[in-house]
Structure formats: structure tokens, C-alpha cells
Design a protein around this motif. Structure first.
Motif, short mmCIF file in Angstrom:
data_model
loop_
_atom_site.label_atom_id
_atom_site.label_comp_id
_atom_site.label_asym_id
_atom_site.label_seq_id
_atom_site.Cartn_x
_atom_site.Cartn_y
_atom_site.Cartn_z
N LEU A 41 0.82 -1.21 0.00
CA LEU A 41 0.00 0.00 0.00
C LEU A 41 0.86 1.26 0.00
O LEU A 41 0.54 2.25 -0.66
CB LEU A 41 -0.93 0.00 1.22
CG LEU A 41 -1.87 1.20 1.35
CD1 LEU A 41 -2.81 1.27 0.16
CD2 LEU A 41 -2.67 1.11 2.65
N THR A 42 1.97 1.22 0.72
CA THR A 42 2.84 2.38 0.77
C THR A 42 3.45 2.67 -0.59
O THR A 42 3.71 3.82 -0.93
CB THR A 42 3.96 2.16 1.80
OG1 THR A 42 3.38 1.83 3.07
CG2 THR A 42 4.80 3.41 1.98
N TYR A 43 3.65 1.64 -1.37
CA TYR A 43 4.20 1.83 -2.71
C TYR A 43 3.12 2.22 -3.72
O TYR A 43 3.32 3.09 -4.56
CB TYR A 43 4.90 0.56 -3.19
CG TYR A 43 6.36 0.51 -2.81
CD1 TYR A 43 7.36 0.82 -3.72
CD2 TYR A 43 6.73 0.16 -1.52
CE1 TYR A 43 8.70 0.79 -3.37
CE2 TYR A 43 8.07 0.13 -1.15
CZ TYR A 43 9.05 0.44 -2.08
OH TYR A 43 10.36 0.42 -1.72
N MET A 44 1.97 1.58 -3.64
CA MET A 44 0.96 1.73 -4.69
C MET A 44 0.00 2.89 -4.44
O MET A 44 -0.62 3.40 -5.37
CB MET A 44 0.16 0.44 -4.84
CG MET A 44 1.01 -0.79 -5.15
SD MET A 44 2.13 -0.56 -6.55
CE MET A 44 0.97 -0.27 -7.89
N LYS A 45 -0.21 3.27 -3.17
CA LYS A 45 -1.11 4.36 -2.80
C LYS A 45 -2.56 4.06 -3.17
O LYS A 45 -3.39 4.96 -3.28
CB LYS A 45 -0.68 5.67 -3.46
CG LYS A 45 0.79 6.03 -3.28
CD LYS A 45 1.13 7.31 -3.99
CE LYS A 45 2.62 7.59 -3.95
NZ LYS A 45 2.99 8.84 -4.65
N ASN A 46 -2.86 2.80 -3.40
CA ASN A 46 -4.20 2.41 -3.84
C ASN A 46 -4.50 1.04 -3.22
O ASN A 46 -3.72 0.11 -3.39
CB ASN A 46 -4.24 2.35 -5.37
CG ASN A 46 -5.56 1.86 -5.91
OD1 ASN A 46 -5.85 0.66 -5.84
ND2 ASN A 46 -6.36 2.77 -6.44
N GLU A 47 -5.60 0.94 -2.51
CA GLU A 47 -5.91 -0.29 -1.78
C GLU A 47 -6.09 -1.49 -2.71
O GLU A 47 -5.62 -2.59 -2.41
CB GLU A 47 -7.15 -0.09 -0.92
CG GLU A 47 -6.94 0.87 0.24
CD GLU A 47 -8.15 0.98 1.14
OE1 GLU A 47 -9.17 0.30 0.83
OE2 GLU A 47 -8.10 1.71 2.14
N ALA A 48 -6.77 -1.28 -3.82
CA ALA A 48 -7.00 -2.39 -4.74
C ALA A 48 -5.68 -2.90 -5.32
O ALA A 48 -5.45 -4.12 -5.40
CB ALA A 48 -7.93 -1.95 -5.87
#
Length: 209
Positions: A41-48
Motif C-alpha cells: 500500500l505504501t508503494y501503490m497508494k491504492n488499496e486495490a
């Protein structure tokens, strides 16, 4: 990563899984599910996207379990897979400009202690406020990739210096330098924002006050 299984228990479970008891894999990865998801999540900034990364990391770990070296920690190996999957996904999406993990880092010279020695020094009652949690998350995700990974592993996942170096495949000195720089970047970004949202009575606890 807390609540980890004893290394001997993990070795036994891995041996049983490789022998055919695949249902044990769920027990093996259970202590790391949240940590892997939070890393993604910290890398993608998106939960999905983070859920997809975490799922793919666990699947890849399962498919390649036979190649796991017992002298390493399973958690460190799993983190390496998660980081590689997140980096690969970011490159595919071209969502952010990726900095090379081989970017030279100045190892020489003295490194003074960062003023922000530990993000956990911020009072718990302040961190519990949603707006502050969001500020912290946004600040960490805004770090350049080479510094973000070290910060997450050392100050959030609480891996040791050696484990972090192993997971990122960099030297111990690079871990120390990058962590210092990450903390200084966060201090510069967060100090003015946290002064606005943190209660004045608590500011004496802020490491930059």
C-alpha cells in the motif's frame, strides 16, 4: 514484523508444504499478511492495487518455495518478493518516475543523527487522528523509492539493519545512509504540517521542536 513464527517452526512447515501439505501455507504466511499488504500500500497508494500486489507476492512465494534458502529468514525473503512485485507494477503502470535502485549513494563521510530519529516519537494520541495518519502516509509515499524502501523496512516493519540490507540487496552502510536521509526528508516535510495539527501542549514531545 511482529508475531513471527519461530524459525524452527517455519522450517518444519516449509518442509511439510514442499512434501505436499499445501494447506499449511496459509498458516505460514498468516503472521505476515498485514505487513505485506501495508508494504504494498505504501508503494501503490491504492488499496486495490496493494491487495493485488500482496496476493501476487504470496502466490510467487508459494510457487518458488522450493528455492527458499533456509539460512535466510522467510519474512525477509517474502519482503523481497513484495518489493520486486511493487516495483514491477509501478514500472508497468508508469504511475511514478522510478529512481534506479543502483543510484550511487555517498557512503563516505560522517553522518550526523537525523533530528527525526523515529517517526514513532510522535505522540500516539496525535498519530491516532485520521488527518495525521494521512499526513504520515502521504509523506512516506512521497519519498524517492530508494529511501522509501529502507524507511519502511527499518522504521515501520522494524527489520534489523542486516535484514533490510538483505531484503533490498544493498550494503549495510547504504541502509544507514538512506535511512538517515529518509528521516531528514520526512522531518523537513512534516514539521510545519504537524505543528499545525498537533496540540500545542504536546509539542515538547516533537523531536524537531
Amino acid at each position: 514484523m511482529n508475531n513471527q513464527l519461530d524459525n524452527r517452526d517455519e522450517e518444519g512447515m516449509i518442509a511439510s508444504i514442499l512434501a505436499g501439505d499445501t494447506q499449511l501455507y496459509h498458516e505460514l504466511i498468516r503472521p505476515y499478511e498485514r505487513s505485506v499488504y501495508m508494504m504494498a500500500l505504501t508503494y501503490m497508494k491504492n488499496e486495490a492495487d496493494a491487495e493485488d500486489i500482496a496476493q501476487e507476492a504470496f502466490l510467487k512465494a508459494f510457487r518458488n518455495l522450493a528455492s527458499f534458502r533456509a539460512e535466510a529468514k522467510f519474512s525477509t525473503w517474502l519482503i523481497s518478493i513484495t518489493l520486486n512485485e511493487a516495483r514491477s507494477r509501478l514500472r508497468q503502470k508508469s504511475a511514478v518516475r522510478m529512481e534506479s535502485i543502483d543510484e550511487p549513494v555517498e557512503e563516505g563521510g560522517s553522518v550526523s543523527p537525523a533530528m527525526l530519529r523515529d517517526w514513532k516519537e510522535i505522540p500516539s494520541e496525535t498519530v491516532e487522528r485520521g488527518e495525521v495518519r494521512q499526513l504520515l502516509q502521504d509523506a512516506v509515499t512521497s519519498l524517492p523509492e530508494i529511501y522509501r524502501g529502507v524507511f519502511i523496512l527499518r522504521d515501520i516493519q522494524e527489520l534489523s539493519v542486516n535484514e533490510t540490507a538483505e531484503a533490498l540487496q544493498i550494503s549495510i552502510s547504504s541502509v544507514k545512509v538512506r535511512l538517515h536521509r529518509a528521516r531528514m526528508m520526512l522531518q523537513k516535510q512534516l514539521a510545519p504540517q504537524l505543528r499545525q495539527v498537533a496540540p500545542k501542549s504536546k509539542r515538547r514531545w516533537m523531536p524537531w521542536s
